[in-house]
Design a protein around this motif. Structure first.
Motif, PDB file in Angstrom:
ATOM      1  N   ALA A  71      -3.094   4.569  -2.710  1.00 23.55           N
ATOM      2  CA  ALA A  71      -2.925   3.119  -2.811  1.00 23.55           C
ATOM      3  C   ALA A  71      -1.494   2.685  -2.529  1.00 23.55           C
ATOM      4  N   PHE A  72      -0.513   3.491  -2.955  1.00 18.45           N
ATOM      5  CA  PHE A  72       0.897   3.139  -2.779  1.00 18.45           C
ATOM      6  C   PHE A  72       1.602   4.030  -1.760  1.00 18.45           C
ATOM      7  N   GLY A  73       1.158   5.271  -1.619  1.00 20.49           N
ATOM      8  CA  GLY A  73       1.907   6.259  -0.858  1.00 20.49           C
ATOM      9  C   GLY A  73       1.387   6.505   0.543  1.00 20.49           C
ATOM     10  N   ALA A  84     -15.894   5.067   7.611  1.00 19.68           N
ATOM     11  CA  ALA A  84     -14.447   5.268   7.501  1.00 19.68           C
ATOM     12  C   ALA A  84     -13.742   3.991   7.920  1.00 19.68           C
ATOM     13  N   LEU A  85     -12.561   3.767   7.347  1.00 17.33           N
ATOM     14  CA  LEU A  85     -11.747   2.597   7.671  1.00 17.33           C
ATOM     15  C   LEU A  85     -10.325   3.042   7.954  1.00 17.33           C
ATOM     16  N   PRO A  86      -9.587   2.269   8.759  1.00 19.65           N
ATOM     17  CA  PRO A  86      -8.170   2.585   8.972  1.00 19.65           C
ATOM     18  C   PRO A  86      -7.417   2.581   7.647  1.00 19.65           C
ATOM     19  N   LYS A  87      -6.362   3.361   7.596  1.00 18.33           N
ATOM     20  CA  LYS A  87      -5.624   3.508   6.340  1.00 18.33           C
ATOM     21  C   LYS A  87      -5.150   2.184   5.743  1.00 18.33           C
ATOM     22  N   PRO A  88      -4.623   1.214   6.537  1.00 18.94           N
ATOM     23  CA  PRO A  88      -4.215  -0.058   5.927  1.00 18.94           C
ATOM     24  C   PRO A  88      -5.364  -0.758   5.201  1.00 18.94           C
ATOM     25  N   ALA A  89      -6.572  -0.660   5.752  1.00 23.08           N
ATOM     26  CA  ALA A  89      -7.725  -1.287   5.103  1.00 23.08           C
ATOM     27  C   ALA A  89      -8.073  -0.565   3.808  1.00 23.08           C
ATOM     28  N   ILE A  90      -7.984   0.762   3.807  1.00 23.90           N
ATOM     29  CA  ILE A  90      -8.269   1.535   2.598  1.00 23.90           C
ATOM     30  C   ILE A  90      -7.249   1.215   1.512  1.00 23.90           C
ATOM     31  N   LYS A  91      -5.964   1.132   1.891  1.00 23.93           N
ATOM     32  CA  LYS A  91      -4.927   0.797   0.909  1.00 23.93           C
ATOM     33  C   LYS A  91      -5.172  -0.586   0.322  1.00 23.93           C
ATOM     34  N   THR A  92      -5.568  -1.517   1.168  1.00 24.89           N
ATOM     35  CA  THR A  92      -5.865  -2.869   0.696  1.00 24.89           C
ATOM     36  C   THR A  92      -7.064  -2.861  -0.233  1.00 24.89           C
ATOM     37  N   LEU A  93      -8.100  -2.123   0.121  1.00 24.84           N
ATOM     38  CA  LEU A  93      -9.298  -2.033  -0.710  1.00 24.84           C
ATOM     39  C   LEU A  93      -8.974  -1.456  -2.086  1.00 24.84           C
ATOM     40  N   ASN A 103      -6.071  -1.423  -3.689  1.00 31.11           N
ATOM     41  CA  ASN A 103      -5.262  -2.342  -4.491  1.00 31.11           C
ATOM     42  C   ASN A 103      -6.059  -3.569  -4.927  1.00 31.11           C
ATOM     43  N   PHE A 104      -6.930  -4.073  -4.065  1.00 30.52           N
ATOM     44  CA  PHE A 104      -7.814  -5.166  -4.473  1.00 30.52           C
ATOM     45  C   PHE A 104      -8.681  -4.721  -5.657  1.00 30.52           C
ATOM     46  N   ALA A 105      -9.198  -3.504  -5.584  1.00 29.24           N
ATOM     47  CA  ALA A 105     -10.019  -2.976  -6.683  1.00 29.24           C
ATOM     48  C   ALA A 105      -9.192  -2.900  -7.965  1.00 29.24           C
ATOM     49  N   LEU A 106      -7.939  -2.485  -7.850  1.00 33.15           N
ATOM     50  CA  LEU A 106      -7.060  -2.400  -9.018  1.00 33.15           C
ATOM     51  C   LEU A 106      -6.855  -3.776  -9.641  1.00 33.15           C
ATOM     52  N   PHE A 107      -6.605  -4.793  -8.799  1.00 32.84           N
ATOM     53  CA  PHE A 107      -6.455  -6.158  -9.315  1.00 32.84           C
ATOM     54  C   PHE A 107      -7.739  -6.605 -10.030  1.00 32.84           C
ATOM     55  N   GLY A 108      -8.874  -6.288  -9.419  1.00 33.52           N
ATOM     56  CA  GLY A 108     -10.149  -6.686 -10.011  1.00 33.52           C
ATOM     57  C   GLY A 108     -10.408  -6.012 -11.334  1.00 33.52           C
ATOM     58  N   ILE A 109     -10.138  -4.720 -11.408  1.00 33.11           N
ATOM     59  CA  ILE A 109     -10.342  -3.972 -12.651  1.00 33.11           C
ATOM     60  C   ILE A 109      -9.455  -4.536 -13.755  1.00 33.11           C
ATOM     61  N   GLU A 110      -8.207  -4.815 -13.425  1.00 30.96           N
ATOM     62  CA  GLU A 110      -7.290  -5.372 -14.423  1.00 30.96           C
ATOM     63  C   GLU A 110      -7.724  -6.760 -14.869  1.00 30.96           C
ATOM     64  N   PRO A 122       2.604  -4.293  -5.933  1.00 34.83           N
ATOM     65  CA  PRO A 122       1.478  -3.912  -5.064  1.00 34.83           C
ATOM     66  C   PRO A 122       0.988  -5.064  -4.195  1.00 34.83           C
ATOM     67  N   ALA A 123       0.953  -6.279  -4.757  1.00 37.35           N
ATOM     68  CA  ALA A 123       0.527  -7.444  -3.980  1.00 37.35           C
ATOM     69  C   ALA A 123       1.529  -7.753  -2.878  1.00 37.35           C
ATOM     70  N   ALA A 124       2.821  -7.622  -3.179  1.00 37.36           N
ATOM     71  CA  ALA A 124       3.854  -7.852  -2.162  1.00 37.36           C
ATOM     72  C   ALA A 124       3.747  -6.826  -1.038  1.00 37.36           C
TER      73      ALA A 124
END
Length: 218
Positions: free
Chosen positions: A67-69, A107-116, A118-125, A185-187
């Motif tokens: 998600a970050f790395g 499969a999705l490109p890495k930028p899409a996976i990272k976005t997915l 982090n979006f999931a993290l925001f939703g869970i929180e 993460p949002a930034a």
């Protein structure tokens, strides 16, 4: 928002340390209890707690590594099943959250996976009282490039908790002076989408948070 790459990386590291402090601290406490405990049943209980804390720590590290790395390399497609496993592991101990998947691509490109992720993290929180997390997406083919990834994540439940500073960071309107490890993460996602010529959006209500992304050539 003009946060430098170095400042953003520092804030992301702070966020990682904050989220890892609890499970790693539990490991340390468990080892201390085990060293002073002679009762076989209590020692067995200590081992169970240590195993649980180790699993949580491992799951979080795997999640944040992608998600970050730079896990998975740069410019690579990543299996949606990998993202699914990471997100489901993140909520494995929370029976109040149900996850639904509707992603057509394997499969999705890495930028899409990272976005997915982090979006999931925001939703869970946001689901502090439990609820449902719906994740949907597709990859529309283009004549040139890898295609456009379209993602939607919806968190629905009672009394959604969402920090509007996170939303402003997603939009790129959060002042640098208000940046924190919570909004980093949002930034990061905003900078990623801006680099790709894409866009992010969100909508918040009393019982639902909807996050969307369109990432051309992701």
């Amino acid at each position: 928002m003009t946060t430098s790459t170095l400042d953003l990386a520092s804030l992301l590291c702070s966020r990682l340390c904050h989220d890892m402090l609890s499970p790693v601290g539990a490991l340390s406490n468990g080892l201390e209890l085990l060293a002073d405990e002679d009762d076989p049943e209590m020692r067995q209980r200590c081992f169970e707690l240590l195993e649980q804390s180790a699993r949580i720590s491992t799951d979080k590290l795997k999640f944040f590594r992608l998600a970050f790395g730079a896990a998975g390399g740069f410019g690579e497609r990543i299996a949606v099943s990998e993202a699914k496993a990471l997100i489901e592991a993140l909520v494995a101990g929370n029976a109040r959250i149900t996850i639904n998947w509707a992603i057509s691509a394997d499969a999705l490109p890495k930028p899409a996976i990272k976005t997915l992720l982090n979006f999931a993290l925001f939703g869970i929180e946001a689901l502090v009282r439990g609820g449902t997390l719906d994740l949907a997406g597709e990859l529309r083919p283009e004549q040139i490039g890898d295609g456009t990834a379209e993602l939607v994540v919806r968190a629905s439940g009672p009394r959604i908790a969402f920090d509007h500073a996170v939303g402003r960071a997603l939009e790129g309107s959060l002042p640098d002076a208000e940046m924190s490890s919570r909004t980093a993460p949002a930034a990061m996602l905003h900078q990623l989408a801006e680099t790709l010529g894409g866009r992010l959006q969100f909508a918040i209500g009393e019982d639902a948070l909807v996050l969307g992304a369109v990432l051309p050539g992701a």
